[in-house]
Design a protein around this motif. Structure first.
Motif, PDB file in Angstrom:
ATOM      1  N   HIS A 193       0.706  -1.672   0.170  1.00 44.32           N
ATOM      2  CA  HIS A 193       0.153  -0.042  -0.117  1.00 44.32           C
ATOM      3  C   HIS A 193       0.972   1.162   0.140  1.00 44.32           C
ATOM      4  O   HIS A 193       2.193   1.525   1.026  1.00 44.32           O
ATOM      5  CB  HIS A 193      -0.381   0.176   1.173  1.00 44.32           C
ATOM      6  N   HIS A 228       0.587   5.544  -0.548  1.00 45.09           N
ATOM      7  CA  HIS A 228      -0.644   6.432   0.240  1.00 45.09           C
ATOM      8  C   HIS A 228       0.090   8.213  -0.027  1.00 45.09           C
ATOM      9  O   HIS A 228       1.690   8.156   0.320  1.00 45.09           O
ATOM     10  CB  HIS A 228      -1.756   6.842   1.766  1.00 45.09           C
ATOM     11  N   HIS A 232      -4.373   6.803  -2.321  1.00 40.58           N
ATOM     12  CA  HIS A 232      -4.024   6.044  -1.954  1.00 40.58           C
ATOM     13  C   HIS A 232      -3.405   4.956  -3.430  1.00 40.58           C
ATOM     14  O   HIS A 232      -4.185   5.404  -4.233  1.00 40.58           O
ATOM     15  CB  HIS A 232      -5.379   5.461  -1.726  1.00 40.58           C
ATOM     16  N   LYS A 250      -2.987  -1.069  -3.647  1.00 37.63           N
ATOM     17  CA  LYS A 250      -4.177  -0.793  -2.753  1.00 37.63           C
ATOM     18  C   LYS A 250      -3.500  -1.986  -2.785  1.00 37.63           C
ATOM     19  O   LYS A 250      -4.495  -3.126  -2.997  1.00 37.63           O
ATOM     20  CB  LYS A 250      -5.197  -0.493  -3.401  1.00 37.63           C
ATOM     21  N   GLY A 251      -2.731  -2.569  -2.119  1.00 39.60           N
ATOM     22  CA  GLY A 251      -2.370  -3.837  -1.576  1.00 39.60           C
ATOM     23  C   GLY A 251      -2.345  -4.905  -2.832  1.00 39.60           C
ATOM     24  O   GLY A 251      -2.561  -6.473  -2.865  1.00 39.60           O
TER      25      GLY A 251
END
Ligand SMILES: Nc1ncnc2c1ncn2[C@@H]1O[C@H](COP(=O)(O)OP(=O)(O)O)[C@@H](O)[C@H]1O
Ligand SMILES: [Mg+2]
Length: 224
Positions: free
Chosen positions: A12, A14, A23, A26-27
């Motif tokens: 992740h 940001h 963001h 995102k994973g």
């Protein structure tokens, strides 16, 4: 023993900009095998540069793990991360970032000398790789005395001279016309294959993407 050279796990990232939380990653998960050459595509602003910077330990993720050749790097000290980056990772950017006051061979040897290599040995390795890239007649030219394609060849030599485990290239031909860019990319691929270097290459050129082992696409913060 594992054949995985690079693993990104649940990354992740940001950015807080003007009070807003962007963001960007995102994973995201990604795995690259030893010797594999992978292209990274995605719209401008999708986070390709951010991903490459995190993979190369130039930037830290807000969450997630980066595993380079079996070593989990997220929790390491800055010193250790710097050491891994210097030894294991080569970077090439869209703009060459060569030092203008130094000639081609000096640009290639300086990082090696800073890393503790003897000048004689550094000169020998730099000459060899520049010759492999067809730059043998340009060793004493400064960047301003080289064409765009030649400048990128010097940047490739600088990134690969110490045989990094991973090459990360961020639109390395984005600043070149198509024919020159194709020539440079072919050299980059040939040399990476010869040296068995694994590479993750962001590019907009979809023809080039077809020549790689695999292509991944970044969209909405995830790879597919
Ligand atoms: N240091 C930063 N601070 C704030 N926003 C950033 C920063 N770096 C990148 N971004 C934002 O993250 C997004 C992805 O940027 P980037 O990784 O450069 O995309 P790409 O390389 O795919 O064009 C963009 O919207 C960009 O504005
Ligand atoms: Mg970018």
């Amino acid at each position: 023993m594992t054949d995985i050279i690079l693993e990104l796990q649940n990354i992740h990232r940001h950015f807080i900009q003007g009070g807003k939380d962007l963001h960007i990653l995102k994973g995201l998960d990604f795995t690259m095998q030893k010797g594999e050459i992978v292209t990274l595509v995605g719209a401008s602003g999708s986070g390709k540069s951010t991903l490459l910077q995190i993979a190369g330990l130039l930037d830290g993720a807000n969450e997630g793990e980066v595993v380079i050749d079996g070593l989990a790097c997220a929790g390491l000290s800055d010193n250790k991360r710097t050491r891994i980056r210097r030894h294991d990772v080569g970077f090439i950017y869209q703009f060459h970032h060569l030092l203008p006051e130094f000639n081609a061979i000096e640009n290639v040897i300086l990082p090696q000398i800073i890393a503790g290599c003897s000048k004689g040995h550094a000169l020998k390795k730099a000459t060899e790789i520049l010759e492999k890239l067809g730059m043998g007649e340009r060793l004493d030219h400064r960047p301003s005395e080289l064409s765009g394609g030649e400048q990128q060849r010097v940047a490739i030599a600088r990134a690969l001279v110490d045989k990094p485990k991973i090459l990360l290239a961020d639109e390395p031909t984005g600043n070149l016309d198509e024919a020159t860019g194709n020539g440079v990319m072919n050299e980059l691929l040939r040399l990476s294959r010869e040296e068995g270097i694994s590479a993750l290459i962001a590019t907009h050129n979809s023809d080039l993407a077809k020549k790689m082992d695999r292509c991944v696409s970044l969209h909405n913060g995830l790879l597919s």
